[in-house]
Scaffold this motif. Structure first.
Motif, PDB file in Angstrom:
ATOM      1  N   LYS A  28       0.840  -1.200   0.000  1.00  0.00           N
ATOM      2  CA  LYS A  28       0.000   0.000   0.000  1.00  0.00           C
ATOM      3  C   LYS A  28       0.879   1.257   0.000  1.00  0.00           C
ATOM      4  O   LYS A  28       0.645   2.184  -0.782  1.00  0.00           O
ATOM      5  CB  LYS A  28      -0.915  -0.016   1.221  1.00  0.00           C
ATOM      6  CG  LYS A  28      -1.827   1.170   1.315  1.00  0.00           C
ATOM      7  CD  LYS A  28      -2.698   1.088   2.550  1.00  0.00           C
ATOM      8  CE  LYS A  28      -3.530   2.344   2.686  1.00  0.00           C
ATOM      9  NZ  LYS A  28      -4.320   2.362   3.910  1.00  0.00           N
ATOM     10  N   ARG A  31       2.657   1.644  -3.370  1.00  0.00           N
ATOM     11  CA  ARG A  31       1.748   2.140  -4.405  1.00  0.00           C
ATOM     12  C   ARG A  31       1.566   3.649  -4.289  1.00  0.00           C
ATOM     13  O   ARG A  31       1.508   4.349  -5.299  1.00  0.00           O
ATOM     14  CB  ARG A  31       0.410   1.412  -4.320  1.00  0.00           C
ATOM     15  CG  ARG A  31       0.463   0.018  -4.886  1.00  0.00           C
ATOM     16  CD  ARG A  31      -0.884  -0.669  -4.851  1.00  0.00           C
ATOM     17  NE  ARG A  31      -0.848  -1.878  -5.643  1.00  0.00           N
ATOM     18  CZ  ARG A  31      -1.352  -3.038  -5.255  1.00  0.00           C
ATOM     19  NH1 ARG A  31      -1.940  -3.162  -4.081  1.00  0.00           N
ATOM     20  NH2 ARG A  31      -1.269  -4.091  -6.047  1.00  0.00           N
ATOM     21  N   SER A  34       4.692   5.293  -5.514  1.00  0.00           N
ATOM     22  CA  SER A  34       4.782   5.166  -6.960  1.00  0.00           C
ATOM     23  C   SER A  34       3.853   6.150  -7.670  1.00  0.00           C
ATOM     24  O   SER A  34       4.180   6.660  -8.742  1.00  0.00           O
ATOM     25  CB  SER A  34       4.469   3.731  -7.389  1.00  0.00           C
ATOM     26  OG  SER A  34       4.665   3.570  -8.770  1.00  0.00           O
ATOM     27  N   LYS A  35       2.699   6.426  -7.070  1.00  0.00           N
ATOM     28  CA  LYS A  35       1.779   7.409  -7.658  1.00  0.00           C
ATOM     29  C   LYS A  35       2.407   8.803  -7.652  1.00  0.00           C
ATOM     30  O   LYS A  35       2.254   9.562  -8.596  1.00  0.00           O
ATOM     31  CB  LYS A  35       0.463   7.446  -6.881  1.00  0.00           C
ATOM     32  CG  LYS A  35      -0.446   6.287  -7.147  1.00  0.00           C
ATOM     33  CD  LYS A  35      -1.714   6.424  -6.321  1.00  0.00           C
ATOM     34  CE  LYS A  35      -2.554   5.169  -6.400  1.00  0.00           C
ATOM     35  NZ  LYS A  35      -3.728   5.253  -5.511  1.00  0.00           N
ATOM     36  N   SER A  82       8.181   2.339  -9.183  1.00  0.00           N
ATOM     37  CA  SER A  82       7.276   1.580 -10.055  1.00  0.00           C
ATOM     38  C   SER A  82       7.775   0.158 -10.287  1.00  0.00           C
ATOM     39  O   SER A  82       6.978  -0.777 -10.376  1.00  0.00           O
ATOM     40  CB  SER A  82       7.071   2.300 -11.385  1.00  0.00           C
ATOM     41  OG  SER A  82       8.311   2.465 -12.058  1.00  0.00           O
ATOM     42  N   VAL A  85       6.932  -1.875  -7.164  1.00  0.00           N
ATOM     43  CA  VAL A  85       5.504  -2.226  -7.121  1.00  0.00           C
ATOM     44  C   VAL A  85       5.231  -3.395  -8.061  1.00  0.00           C
ATOM     45  O   VAL A  85       4.503  -4.329  -7.706  1.00  0.00           O
ATOM     46  CB  VAL A  85       4.616  -1.008  -7.455  1.00  0.00           C
ATOM     47  CG1 VAL A  85       3.161  -1.420  -7.648  1.00  0.00           C
ATOM     48  CG2 VAL A  85       4.729   0.042  -6.362  1.00  0.00           C
TER      49      VAL A  85
END
Length: 122
Positions: A28, A31, A34-35, A82, A85
């Motif tokens: 979590k 992510r 990575s966003k 990224s 992930v």
């Protein structure tokens, strides 16, 4: 006693539960990172923390068909958020497969982990 195609141990189930909780929190967070910054490079410290959890999960899943897809993060060539992930999603999928493989509906009891220990009590 009902025959089940796949049977694991209570020890593996407990390890799964513990590892899956920690892993869920980590993926979590990754992510979210990575966003915000998909191409940012992970630090060696983060890679070490992630690999410690991934190594434990890989050991749990070593006899499962999905194990061949489980790589660790490279701490020499530090991955981008990224990339981390992407690797972690493979672990997530393998954990889902483990759960689907070893949890079944048992008449009168509901959904249960199918373990050697459970079958010995039936």
């Amino acid at each position: 006693m009902t025959d089940f195609q796949f049977v694991t141990s209570q020890e593996n189930v407990e390890f799964y539960r513990t590892s899956e909780e920690i892993f869920s929190g980590l993926i979590k967070e990754m992510r979210e990172l990575s966003k915000k910054k998909a191409d940012a490079t992970l630090s060696k410290g983060k890679v070490k923390i992630l690999n410690r959890v991934l190594d434990d999960i890989r050991n749990l899943l070593e006899a499962e068909p999905e194990a061949k897809f489980l790589d660790e993060l490279d701490d020499d060539e530090l991955p981008q958020n990224s990339d981390a992930v992407l690797i972690m999603v493979q672990y997530e999928s393998a954990l889902v497969a483990f759960r689907k493989r070893y949890r079944r509906y048992v008449s009168g009891l509901g959904e249960r982990w199918i373990t050697k220990e459970f079958l010995e009590t039936r």
